[in-house]
Design an enzyme around this catalytic site. Structure first.
Site, short mmCIF file in Angstrom:
data_model
loop_
_atom_site.label_atom_id
_atom_site.label_comp_id
_atom_site.label_asym_id
_atom_site.label_seq_id
_atom_site.Cartn_x
_atom_site.Cartn_y
_atom_site.Cartn_z
N HIS A 34 0.73 -1.19 -0.11
CA HIS A 34 -0.08 0.00 0.05
C HIS A 34 0.86 1.20 -0.06
O HIS A 34 2.10 1.11 0.30
CB HIS A 34 -0.91 0.02 1.45
CG HIS A 34 -0.26 0.20 2.63
ND1 HIS A 34 0.57 -1.06 3.04
CD2 HIS A 34 0.27 1.26 3.13
CE1 HIS A 34 1.24 -0.58 4.21
NE2 HIS A 34 0.93 0.72 4.25
N HIS A 115 5.33 6.23 -1.40
CA HIS A 115 6.32 4.96 -1.55
C HIS A 115 5.34 3.71 -1.26
O HIS A 115 4.34 3.81 -0.59
CB HIS A 115 7.35 5.10 -0.69
CG HIS A 115 7.17 4.87 0.72
ND1 HIS A 115 6.79 5.92 1.56
CD2 HIS A 115 7.47 4.03 1.40
CE1 HIS A 115 6.55 5.68 2.80
NE2 HIS A 115 6.79 4.34 2.94
#
Length: 173
Positions: A34, A115
């Protein structure tokens, strides 16, 4: 209860990330790959109702979110975290700002670096070896994401979706 806000990339990116996470990420079993939009926070039942209402408003006013993954990177020397770098873009930045203002305002512990974590809690020698190999690899994924998720943490430390918010003016399912 502890909550967080994240978006999940496509299955293709998740499968790619998981091919590394299962070996290098101590949180592999707790949450799928995620991109964290808001770090974990505490909220009671009443507060979360207000937050859900605000998140619906934010989602309705947010365009679909472009995701462009371009390389492996790291937070070293701050921490031995290895991640897939998601190129910042205006939509992502604006969404992050909105998720940290109004009733969602807080002091973010970190600067927003989009990220997808693939490794954490690695001993220094293993980190250096793994990152040394990964940073030489070419990575390129481009897609759009049309939803983000309010998650909550279960007693065993894993995270599950509390509610999903569709962006781009789409109706909630």
């Amino acid at each position: 209860m502890k909550y967080g806000i994240a978006l999940f990339p496509s299955k293709r990116i998740q499968d790619f990330a998981n091919s590394y996470r299962k070996r290098y990420d101590s949180h592999y079993a707790l949450i799928p790959p995620h991109l964290t939009l808001k770090e974990p926070f505490e909220a009671d039942d009443q507060k979360i109702k207000e937050i859900v209402k605000e998140l619906r408003k934010i989602a309705a006013e947010t365009d679909v979110i472009p995701l462009k993954v371009t390389k492996f990177s790291s937070f070293y020397p701050t921490s031995n975290v290895i991640y897939l770098k998601v190129e910042p873009n205006e939509t992502l930045e604006r969404l992050h700002e909105r998720l940290h203002s109004g009733i969602l305002a807080d002091k973010s512990e970190y600067v927003f670096v989009p990220h997808i974590t693939i490794g954490r809690d690695l001993p220094n020698a293993e980190y250096a070896d793994v990152y040394g190999q990964l940073r030489m690899q070419n990575v390129h994924f481009e897609e759009t994401v049309d939803r983000f998720h309010l998650l909550y943490q279960l007693e065993n430390g894993s995270w599950t979706v509390y509610e999903t918010f569709l962006v781009g003016g789409k109706e909630q399912e």
